[in-house]
Design an enzyme around this catalytic site. Sequence first.
Site, PDB file in Angstrom:
ATOM      1  N   ASN A 283      -5.460  -4.026  -6.913  1.00  0.00           N
ATOM      2  CA  ASN A 283      -6.779  -3.440  -6.349  1.00  0.00           C
ATOM      3  C   ASN A 283      -6.585  -1.746  -6.344  1.00  0.00           C
ATOM      4  O   ASN A 283      -7.427  -1.331  -6.087  1.00  0.00           O
ATOM      5  CB  ASN A 283      -6.868  -3.918  -4.958  1.00  0.00           C
ATOM      6  CG  ASN A 283      -8.140  -3.313  -4.248  1.00  0.00           C
ATOM      7  OD1 ASN A 283      -9.114  -3.530  -4.820  1.00  0.00           O
ATOM      8  ND2 ASN A 283      -7.806  -2.560  -3.340  1.00  0.00           N
TER       9      ASN A 283
ATOM     10  N   TYR B 269     -11.703   8.126 -15.138  1.00  0.00           N
ATOM     11  CA  TYR B 269     -11.838   6.845 -14.042  1.00  0.00           C
ATOM     12  C   TYR B 269     -12.775   5.870 -15.114  1.00  0.00           C
ATOM     13  O   TYR B 269     -12.239   4.722 -15.016  1.00  0.00           O
ATOM     14  CB  TYR B 269     -12.914   7.292 -13.191  1.00  0.00           C
ATOM     15  CG  TYR B 269     -13.353   6.083 -12.170  1.00  0.00           C
ATOM     16  CD1 TYR B 269     -12.199   5.769 -11.156  1.00  0.00           C
ATOM     17  CD2 TYR B 269     -14.449   5.189 -12.046  1.00  0.00           C
ATOM     18  CE1 TYR B 269     -12.349   4.794 -10.359  1.00  0.00           C
ATOM     19  CE2 TYR B 269     -14.511   4.237 -11.458  1.00  0.00           C
ATOM     20  CZ  TYR B 269     -13.593   4.057 -10.345  1.00  0.00           C
ATOM     21  OH  TYR B 269     -13.855   2.829  -9.561  1.00  0.00           O
TER      22      TYR B 269
ATOM     23  N   ILE C  37     -20.086  -0.640  -4.103  1.00  0.00           N
ATOM     24  CA  ILE C  37     -19.720  -1.338  -2.832  1.00  0.00           C
ATOM     25  C   ILE C  37     -19.561  -0.584  -1.746  1.00  0.00           C
ATOM     26  O   ILE C  37     -19.013   0.720  -1.839  1.00  0.00           O
ATOM     27  CB  ILE C  37     -18.473  -2.044  -3.143  1.00  0.00           C
ATOM     28  CG1 ILE C  37     -18.647  -2.783  -4.259  1.00  0.00           C
ATOM     29  CG2 ILE C  37     -17.847  -2.843  -1.893  1.00  0.00           C
ATOM     30  CD1 ILE C  37     -19.386  -4.037  -4.241  1.00  0.00           C
TER      31      ILE C  37
ATOM     32  N   ASP D 204       0.685  -1.261   0.024  1.00  0.00           N
ATOM     33  CA  ASP D 204       0.022   0.136  -0.068  1.00  0.00           C
ATOM     34  C   ASP D 204       0.936   1.372  -0.154  1.00  0.00           C
ATOM     35  O   ASP D 204       1.911   1.228   0.395  1.00  0.00           O
ATOM     36  CB  ASP D 204      -0.859   0.122   1.358  1.00  0.00           C
ATOM     37  CG  ASP D 204      -2.266   0.973   1.105  1.00  0.00           C
ATOM     38  OD1 ASP D 204      -3.281   0.364   0.618  1.00  0.00           O
ATOM     39  OD2 ASP D 204      -1.954   2.308   1.284  1.00  0.00           O
TER      40      ASP D 204
ATOM     41  N   LYS E 222     -10.584   2.535 -16.224  1.00  0.00           N
ATOM     42  CA  LYS E 222     -11.183   1.050 -15.834  1.00  0.00           C
ATOM     43  C   LYS E 222     -11.556   0.474 -17.079  1.00  0.00           C
ATOM     44  O   LYS E 222     -11.648  -0.839 -17.178  1.00  0.00           O
ATOM     45  CB  LYS E 222     -12.241   1.539 -14.816  1.00  0.00           C
ATOM     46  CG  LYS E 222     -12.012   1.942 -13.454  1.00  0.00           C
ATOM     47  CD  LYS E 222     -11.025   0.903 -12.936  1.00  0.00           C
ATOM     48  CE  LYS E 222     -11.070   1.570 -11.298  1.00  0.00           C
ATOM     49  NZ  LYS E 222     -10.112   0.549 -10.575  1.00  0.00           N
TER      50      LYS E 222
END
Length: 259
Positions: A102, A166, A199, A49, A170
């Site tokens: 991720n 975005y 989510i 991270d 993606k």
Amino acid sequence: MARLAGKIALIIGGGADGPANTGEKLSIGNGRATAIMCAREGAAVMVADRSLELAQQTANAIREEGGRAEAVAADVSIEDQCRGAVEATIKAFGALHLLVNNVGIGIGGSLLKTTTEQFDTMLAVNLRSHFLTMRYAVPEIAKAGGGAIVNVSSLAALRSNRMISYEATKAALLGLGRSAAVSHARDNIRVNTILPGLINSSMVRRLIGDREARVAPGIPMHRQGTPWEIAKAIVFLLSDDASYITGTELIVDGGLAAR
């Protein structure tokens, strides 16, 4: 038997930055849930991270459950740190079998409300980083006898949310994954892409707040998904249960795309 027993996994974006959900003592996002689930299924996990502190929180949570985990800081907009995350995994565990990309951010807006700098930043973080980590990880996964990669895209790859950079990045991940899957099937490496819908993650709560009441009525299952549901889908794609699945996209969205 645990589905990932004996495997070594690198989870890029395995921290979680945002408020914990009700009833959770630790903030949970898609990456942290995936790292914890991989460990529960028997994998040794390197958590990467940008924030070493957040990565260490995830690794500590895994170790508290009896799993094996280490942490490394990695700003994936910097190529050397993408390579460094892979190298740290090999140094800590001796091999690499599984990779989950991720990392993803959202800045800018529509076409005329997005600066060139914002678009370039999105390319670096949301797309170029996945390319780089795969480029450094694939030779190591092949050396270990094969494995699997999952790139985390978004339903925004297929549906407009009025954030052009975005959506573009993606969507590009779908092509990135398909190309890598075809190129490296001969190396016994599977590459798939997961497309989460709405989510209830720590990042969403940090950036948007509690949106459940507002968005749930528009989802056929009448609720947002959880990071744990994304993690379970990722673990499936990493495992031998998905041994004949590569180059595909898995939508996990409670039926939103179908609607």
